[in-house]
Design a protein around this motif. Structure first.
Motif, PDB file in Angstrom:
ATOM      1  N   VAL A  94      -0.615   2.336   3.786  1.00  0.00           N
ATOM      2  CA  VAL A  94      -0.698   3.209   2.612  1.00  0.00           C
ATOM      3  C   VAL A  94       0.028   2.628   1.391  1.00  0.00           C
ATOM      4  CG1 VAL A  94      -0.091   5.485   1.676  1.00  0.00           C
ATOM      5  CG2 VAL A  94      -1.082   5.296   3.971  1.00  0.00           C
ATOM      6  N   PRO A  95       1.293   2.192   1.502  1.00  0.00           N
ATOM      7  CA  PRO A  95       1.953   1.636   0.313  1.00  0.00           C
ATOM      8  C   PRO A  95       1.228   0.412  -0.240  1.00  0.00           C
ATOM      9  CG  PRO A  95       3.583   2.202   1.965  1.00  0.00           C
ATOM     10  CD  PRO A  95       2.244   2.306   2.622  1.00  0.00           C
TER      11      PRO A  95
ATOM     12  N   PHE B 128       6.536   4.728   1.563  1.00  0.00           N
ATOM     13  CA  PHE B 128       6.895   3.862   0.434  1.00  0.00           C
ATOM     14  C   PHE B 128       8.354   3.438   0.513  1.00  0.00           C
ATOM     15  CE2 PHE B 128       2.941   5.070  -1.499  1.00  0.00           C
ATOM     16  CZ  PHE B 128       2.683   4.078  -2.441  1.00  0.00           C
ATOM     17  N   VAL B 129       9.222   4.392   0.771  1.00  0.00           N
ATOM     18  CA  VAL B 129      10.658   4.104   0.799  1.00  0.00           C
ATOM     19  C   VAL B 129      10.976   3.097   1.899  1.00  0.00           C
ATOM     20  CG1 VAL B 129      12.944   5.095   1.247  1.00  0.00           C
ATOM     21  CG2 VAL B 129      11.324   6.286  -0.256  1.00  0.00           C
ATOM     22  N   GLU B 130      10.359   3.253   3.053  1.00  0.00           N
ATOM     23  CA  GLU B 130      10.594   2.315   4.155  1.00  0.00           C
ATOM     24  C   GLU B 130      10.204   0.897   3.753  1.00  0.00           C
ATOM     25  OE1 GLU B 130       8.340   4.023   7.312  1.00  0.00           O
ATOM     26  OE2 GLU B 130       9.938   5.383   7.929  1.00  0.00           O
TER      27      GLU B 130
ATOM     28  N   GLU C 168       8.143  -7.717  -6.752  1.00  0.00           N
ATOM     29  CA  GLU C 168       7.358  -7.798  -7.982  1.00  0.00           C
ATOM     30  C   GLU C 168       6.106  -6.924  -7.892  1.00  0.00           C
ATOM     31  OE1 GLU C 168       5.038 -11.079 -10.806  1.00  0.00           O
ATOM     32  OE2 GLU C 168       6.297 -11.753  -9.133  1.00  0.00           O
ATOM     33  N   ALA C 169       5.441  -6.959  -6.740  1.00  0.00           N
ATOM     34  CA  ALA C 169       4.252  -6.138  -6.539  1.00  0.00           C
ATOM     35  C   ALA C 169       4.601  -4.654  -6.591  1.00  0.00           C
ATOM     36  CB  ALA C 169       3.586  -6.477  -5.211  1.00  0.00           C
ATOM     37  N   VAL C 170       5.715  -4.287  -5.939  1.00  0.00           N
ATOM     38  CA  VAL C 170       6.149  -2.889  -5.946  1.00  0.00           C
ATOM     39  C   VAL C 170       6.438  -2.431  -7.370  1.00  0.00           C
ATOM     40  CG1 VAL C 170       7.986  -1.299  -5.261  1.00  0.00           C
ATOM     41  CG2 VAL C 170       7.046  -2.920  -3.596  1.00  0.00           C
ATOM     42  N   LYS C 171       7.171  -3.249  -8.114  1.00  0.00           N
ATOM     43  CA  LYS C 171       7.517  -2.881  -9.493  1.00  0.00           C
ATOM     44  C   LYS C 171       6.264  -2.693 -10.341  1.00  0.00           C
ATOM     45  CE  LYS C 171      10.147  -4.452 -13.535  1.00  0.00           C
ATOM     46  NZ  LYS C 171      11.025  -5.521 -14.084  1.00  0.00           N
ATOM     47  N   GLU C 172       5.317  -3.635 -10.238  1.00  0.00           N
ATOM     48  CA  GLU C 172       4.082  -3.526 -11.034  1.00  0.00           C
ATOM     49  C   GLU C 172       3.258  -2.324 -10.601  1.00  0.00           C
ATOM     50  OE1 GLU C 172       1.659  -6.931 -11.738  1.00  0.00           O
ATOM     51  OE2 GLU C 172       3.371  -8.313 -11.728  1.00  0.00           O
ATOM     52  N   GLY C 173       3.189  -2.083  -9.297  1.00  0.00           N
ATOM     53  CA  GLY C 173       2.406  -0.956  -8.805  1.00  0.00           C
ATOM     54  C   GLY C 173       2.972   0.379  -9.228  1.00  0.00           C
ATOM     55  N   MET C 174       4.282   0.544  -9.103  1.00  0.00           N
ATOM     56  CA  MET C 174       4.911   1.818  -9.483  1.00  0.00           C
ATOM     57  C   MET C 174       4.833   2.034 -10.985  1.00  0.00           C
ATOM     58  SD  MET C 174       5.748   2.894  -6.520  1.00  0.00           S
ATOM     59  CE  MET C 174       6.978   4.167  -6.583  1.00  0.00           C
TER      60      MET C 174
ATOM     61  N   GLU D  68       9.168  12.305  -5.541  1.00  0.00           N
ATOM     62  CA  GLU D  68       9.636  12.351  -4.151  1.00  0.00           C
ATOM     63  C   GLU D  68      10.141  10.979  -3.693  1.00  0.00           C
ATOM     64  OE1 GLU D  68      10.664  13.864  -0.490  1.00  0.00           O
ATOM     65  OE2 GLU D  68      10.064  14.964  -2.306  1.00  0.00           O
ATOM     66  N   ILE D  69       9.466   9.922  -4.116  1.00  0.00           N
ATOM     67  CA  ILE D  69       9.931   8.568  -3.779  1.00  0.00           C
ATOM     68  C   ILE D  69      11.312   8.330  -4.357  1.00  0.00           C
ATOM     69  CG2 ILE D  69       9.534   6.097  -4.185  1.00  0.00           C
ATOM     70  CD1 ILE D  69       6.529   6.715  -4.026  1.00  0.00           C
ATOM     71  N   ASP D  70      11.489   8.674  -5.635  1.00  0.00           N
ATOM     72  CA  ASP D  70      12.791   8.496  -6.284  1.00  0.00           C
ATOM     73  C   ASP D  70      13.873   9.314  -5.576  1.00  0.00           C
ATOM     74  OD1 ASP D  70      11.825   6.740  -8.172  1.00  0.00           O
ATOM     75  OD2 ASP D  70      11.540   8.259  -9.726  1.00  0.00           O
TER      76      ASP D  70
END
Length: 217
Positions: A98-99, A138-140, A149-155, A208-210
Motif C-alpha cells: 500500500v505505501p 506508512f509509518v512502519e 526521497e521517494a517518501v518525501k516526494e510522494g507525501m 493520521e500518519i503525522d
C-alpha cells in the motif's frame, strides 16, 4: 524475452503508427486482450523513457522511484489457467504494498495529472482497511529509513494535489477533480460530493500518519 513473447503470440503494441518494445499485447478473443508492460526504475534516466534491456530485444519504460517496490511489496499465491489450454499454473506473485503503490501513484499524478492515477490512489486507500491501519503501514515503512526521497516526494504530492492551502480548498485541487471525472460524475452536485469525499480521505490519512509518527518518535 522477445522470442518467448512471440512464441506465445504476443505482438508489439503500436502507438501512433510506431511499434513499442516495452508494451506487448495479445488478443485472446473479441472480449479479452492480455497486455504485458515492462517497467524499471528511472535511475539517472528521465522518467517516461523506453530503455533497451540488454540481450532481450525488449525495452522497459522508466518510472521515477520504481525501485521502491523491490523492498516494499507483498506476495500472494495465484492460480490461473494459462493461455492455449496449457494447464493451471500456481505461482507466487509480488506486487507493490500500500505505501509503495500510493507513493508512486501520487508522484505520477503530480507529474502527468491523469484521471486514472487519482482514481487508483483513492481506491487503494479506501479499501485497504481503516485510515488508522493504512497510516500504520506508512509509518512502519517510513521508520525503516529506506527510500526517503521517494517518501518525501510522494507525501508532498499528496498534500499538493489533495490538501487545503492558500491557493484553494483540497476538493478544488487537480487530484480531486481527476478522481471525480474518472468515475464519470457529470452532475455538479455529484462531482463536488465525490471531490469532497476524496479530499477528506487523503487529508485525514496525512493527519493520521503525522500523529502516529509523533507518537512513536
Amino acid at each position: 524475452m522477445a522470442k518467448q513473447l512471440n512464441a506465445r503470440r504476443f505482438e508489439r503494441w503500436v502507438q501512433n503508427g510506431q511499434p513499442t518494445s516495452w508494451r506487448w499485447r495479445r488478443k485472446v478473443d473479441e472480449h479479452v486482450e492480455v497486455v504485458v508492460e515492462f517497467l524499471r526504475d528511472a535511475g539517472d534516466e528521465p522518467p517516461g523513457k523506453a530503455v533497451s534491456v540488454s540481450g532481450e530485444s525488449v525495452s522497459a519504460l522508466t518510472i521515477k522511484h520504481a525501485k521502491i517496490v523491490h523492498d516494499w511489496y507483498q506476495e500472494k499465491h495465484v492460480g490461473a489457467p494459462l493461455l492455449d489450454g496449457a494447464g493451471v499454473s500456481v505461482d507466487v506473485v509480488r506486487f507493490a504494498d500500500v505505501p509503495a503503490f500510493v507513493i508512486l501513484k501520487a508522484i505520477a499524478l503530480d507529474q502527468r495529472q491523469e484521471n486514472k492515477d487519482a482514481a487508483d490512489l483513492i481506491h487503494v486507500v479506501r479499501y485497504s482497511g481503516s485510515l488508522q491501519h493504512v497510516a500504520k503501514l506508512f509509518v512502519e515503512r517510513i521508520r525503516t529509513g529506506q527510500h526517503q526521497e521517494a517518501v518525501k516526494e510522494g507525501m508532498t504530492a499528496l498534500a499538493r494535489r489533495f490538501g487545503d492551502d492558500e491557493f484553494g480548498e483540497g476538493f478544488e485541487k487537480v487530484g480531486l477533480v481527476a478522481y471525480a471525472r474518472f468515475h464519470g460524475n457529470e452532475d455538479e452536485d455529484e462531482l463536488i460530493g465525490a471531490q469532497r469525499y476524496a479530499a477528506g480521505l487523503i487529508q485525514k490519512l496525512l493527519v493520521e500518519i503525522d500523529a502516529q509518527l509523533a507518537a512513536t518518535s
